[in-house]
Scaffold this motif. Sequence first.
Motif, PDB file in Angstrom:
ATOM      1  N   ILE A 142      47.207  42.990  53.709  1.00 58.61           N
ATOM      2  CA  ILE A 142      46.186  43.567  52.942  1.00 58.61           C
ATOM      3  C   ILE A 142      44.724  44.495  54.056  1.00 58.61           C
ATOM      4  N   GLN A 143      44.372  44.771  53.312  1.00 56.23           N
ATOM      5  CA  GLN A 143      43.086  45.893  53.729  1.00 56.23           C
ATOM      6  C   GLN A 143      41.925  44.656  53.552  1.00 56.23           C
ATOM      7  N   TRP A 144      42.114  44.248  55.024  1.00 55.25           N
ATOM      8  CA  TRP A 144      40.955  43.089  54.614  1.00 55.25           C
ATOM      9  C   TRP A 144      38.938  43.638  54.447  1.00 55.25           C
ATOM     10  N   LYS A 145      38.877  44.179  54.749  1.00 53.99           N
ATOM     11  CA  LYS A 145      37.326  45.005  54.560  1.00 53.99           C
ATOM     12  C   LYS A 145      37.416  45.079  52.768  1.00 53.99           C
ATOM     13  N   GLN A 146      38.633  46.048  52.312  1.00 55.95           N
ATOM     14  CA  GLN A 146      38.089  46.040  51.117  1.00 55.95           C
ATOM     15  C   GLN A 146      38.632  44.482  50.014  1.00 55.95           C
ATOM     16  N   THR A 147      39.571  43.846  50.381  1.00 59.68           N
ATOM     17  CA  THR A 147      39.734  43.102  49.743  1.00 59.68           C
ATOM     18  C   THR A 147      38.831  41.825  49.582  1.00 59.68           C
ATOM     19  N   THR A 148      38.239  41.699  51.046  1.00 56.97           N
ATOM     20  CA  THR A 148      36.845  40.605  52.050  1.00 56.97           C
ATOM     21  C   THR A 148      35.926  40.765  50.241  1.00 56.97           C
ATOM     22  N   LYS A 149      35.393  42.623  50.450  1.00 55.14           N
ATOM     23  CA  LYS A 149      34.342  43.049  49.732  1.00 55.14           C
ATOM     24  C   LYS A 149      34.489  42.656  48.017  1.00 55.14           C
ATOM     25  N   LYS A 150      35.773  43.121  47.704  1.00 59.95           N
ATOM     26  CA  LYS A 150      36.347  42.620  45.902  1.00 59.95           C
ATOM     27  C   LYS A 150      36.206  40.883  46.041  1.00 59.95           C
ATOM     28  N   VAL A 151      36.734  40.104  47.146  1.00 56.19           N
ATOM     29  CA  VAL A 151      36.825  38.665  46.574  1.00 56.19           C
ATOM     30  C   VAL A 151      35.749  38.206  46.523  1.00 56.19           C
ATOM     31  N   ASP A 152      34.425  38.473  47.126  1.00 58.37           N
ATOM     32  CA  ASP A 152      32.800  39.174  47.060  1.00 58.37           C
ATOM     33  C   ASP A 152      32.179  39.221  45.254  1.00 58.37           C
ATOM     34  N   GLU A 153      32.790  39.997  44.777  1.00 59.00           N
ATOM     35  CA  GLU A 153      32.033  40.660  43.442  1.00 59.00           C
ATOM     36  C   GLU A 153      33.156  39.698  42.138  1.00 59.00           C
ATOM     37  N   LEU A 154      34.224  39.309  42.919  1.00 62.92           N
ATOM     38  CA  LEU A 154      34.969  38.049  41.883  1.00 62.92           C
ATOM     39  C   LEU A 154      34.145  36.932  41.504  1.00 62.92           C
ATOM     40  N   PHE A 155      33.219  36.464  42.995  1.00 63.15           N
ATOM     41  CA  PHE A 155      33.172  35.013  43.131  1.00 63.15           C
ATOM     42  C   PHE A 155      31.185  35.709  42.521  1.00 63.15           C
ATOM     43  N   ALA A 156      31.063  36.132  42.286  1.00 59.98           N
ATOM     44  CA  ALA A 156      29.795  36.243  41.917  1.00 59.98           C
ATOM     45  C   ALA A 156      30.098  36.781  40.380  1.00 59.98           C
ATOM     46  N   GLN A 157      30.798  37.516  40.304  1.00 57.52           N
ATOM     47  CA  GLN A 157      31.373  37.488  38.324  1.00 57.52           C
ATOM     48  C   GLN A 157      31.025  35.660  37.704  1.00 57.52           C
ATOM     49  N   TRP A 158      32.152  35.090  38.515  1.00 45.45           N
ATOM     50  CA  TRP A 158      32.218  34.135  38.513  1.00 45.45           C
ATOM     51  C   TRP A 158      30.844  33.592  37.991  1.00 45.45           C
ATOM     52  N   GLN A 159      30.601  33.655  39.163  1.00 43.17           N
ATOM     53  CA  GLN A 159      28.788  33.185  38.832  1.00 43.17           C
ATOM     54  C   GLN A 159      27.951  33.349  38.002  1.00 43.17           C
ATOM     55  N   SER A 160      28.352  34.453  37.468  1.00 47.63           N
ATOM     56  CA  SER A 160      27.024  35.309  36.537  1.00 47.63           C
ATOM     57  C   SER A 160      28.066  34.839  35.147  1.00 47.63           C
ATOM     58  N   ALA A 161      29.264  34.629  34.894  1.00 45.83           N
ATOM     59  CA  ALA A 161      29.811  34.001  33.908  1.00 45.83           C
ATOM     60  C   ALA A 161      29.403  32.148  33.361  1.00 45.83           C
ATOM     61  N   GLN A 162      30.016  31.812  34.387  1.00 44.91           N
ATOM     62  CA  GLN A 162      29.122  29.836  34.700  1.00 44.91           C
ATOM     63  C   GLN A 162      27.935  30.325  33.900  1.00 44.91           C
ATOM     64  N   LYS A 163      26.563  30.815  34.433  1.00 47.96           N
ATOM     65  CA  LYS A 163      25.146  31.195  34.266  1.00 47.96           C
ATOM     66  C   LYS A 163      25.157  31.236  32.060  1.00 47.96           C
ATOM     67  N   SER A 164      25.221  32.683  32.255  1.00 48.86           N
ATOM     68  CA  SER A 164      24.870  33.431  31.302  1.00 48.86           C
ATOM     69  C   SER A 164      26.166  33.046  30.175  1.00 48.86           C
ATOM     70  N   GLY A 165      27.017  32.741  30.638  1.00 47.63           N
ATOM     71  CA  GLY A 165      27.882  32.687  29.440  1.00 47.63           C
ATOM     72  C   GLY A 165      28.118  31.577  28.463  1.00 47.63           C
ATOM     73  N   PRO A 166      28.914  31.459  27.580  1.00 42.84           N
ATOM     74  CA  PRO A 166      29.347  30.276  26.731  1.00 42.84           C
ATOM     75  C   PRO A 166      30.059  29.251  27.737  1.00 42.84           C
ATOM     76  N   ARG A 167      29.474  27.912  26.941  1.00 42.53           N
ATOM     77  CA  ARG A 167      30.253  26.847  28.316  1.00 42.53           C
ATOM     78  C   ARG A 167      31.669  26.749  28.039  1.00 42.53           C
ATOM     79  N   LEU A 168      32.977  26.720  28.500  1.00 40.92           N
ATOM     80  CA  LEU A 168      33.828  26.362  27.981  1.00 40.92           C
ATOM     81  C   LEU A 168      33.957  24.788  28.317  1.00 40.92           C
ATOM     82  N   SER A 169      34.632  24.171  27.495  1.00 40.80           N
ATOM     83  CA  SER A 169      35.437  22.609  27.500  1.00 40.80           C
ATOM     84  C   SER A 169      35.346  22.280  28.820  1.00 40.80           C
TER      85      SER A 169
END
Length: 407
Positions: A142-169
Amino acid sequence: MSEKTQVRVDSDGNVYVVEGSNERLVGQYPDVSAEEAIAYFERKFNDTNSALVLLEQRAKNGASASEIAESISKISEQIDARAGIGNYDALAERANKLSASLDELSAAEKEKHVEALEKAKAEREAIVSEMEKLAAIDSQKIQWKQTTKKVDELFAQWQSAQKSGPRLSKTEANELWKRFRDARHQLDQHRRAFFAELDAKNKSAKSAKEELISQAEALVADGKGNVTAYRSLLDKWKLAPRAGKKIDDALWSRFKAAGDAIYAAKKSADEAEDESFAGNLEVKLALLVEAETLLTATDRVEARSKLNAIQKKWDAAGKVPRAQFKSTEDRMRKVEQAVRALEDTHWNASNPEKIARSEGLAGQIQDKIATLESELVSAKNEKNTAKIADLEAAIKTQKEWLAVLSK
């Protein structure tokens, strides 16, 4: 106000609407003229009408059925109260028509909501899958610098979906979050283990190189005599593992500084030594002038005698400055080779063993030539053209060998 709507205002400011044979009290607006009182209650009707028009537009633009139902309930209360002057029957008809359309609007809204939920679920599933793919990669690759950045981006996407997207069951949301959290936790464990191992390697490499630096710095005081020892340390440095770029650069700077000091001391010592050898150089240059007269000598004995005497003086003269060492030695070697060539020539010409070998071989060749010439005479008598050519060639070769031996 409709042309059919008849209005009456009494002396107390009570406003009545005539409906058929009956009158309906709309309200009271005292101490104003009849026109002002009528205008006031017409505005109340117009306010209700405007609210209904706005609600109809919202329904057309896709407002939720629940919002429309709540608003139309309030407007219906105003229509039923009939606290204004206007065609409330027409308003009631429009309100009822809008209410009737709520079932159709609710079904469309529900279908749209289901589509939105499916899309939201698919988007979050993609986020989770991407995180799981990262977690499945070998931690050593793993290229940890790029991977850590990608993990942060995915977490931000998850938070955004939870906050502004439709609420799942709750079940679906919890399942997806568990997968996302587990993959993220696994990546974090891999990262910690990788950097812990890297840190251990760096510490080991740093320790090894600091030891080499200590040895190199200890050599600095001795200067010239330690160049060989420093080169040995340099070979060990090249074989030592790296300790991370920043640390390694700092360590190399210290090691190189020690080497620079050692080489500077050696250069200073060499310059002082070369200066002390200047007199030796003058002596050897004079000897070379004398020795180079032997390059054209023909008497081997005399040449060897003179060269031996010069060589004794040469050795006694001592070292010369390094810059002139090769050129002076090359000139002396040239003279030595010339004298040796004289001796070799004499030996080759007077070597009894070689002479005996040459004379014996020459006799054999002469006998061979005589035999071949006798056979040539016979071949000519027989007029054997092919044999004549072969014998003549063989005789020629033997005579060439005899000529070489005679030299």
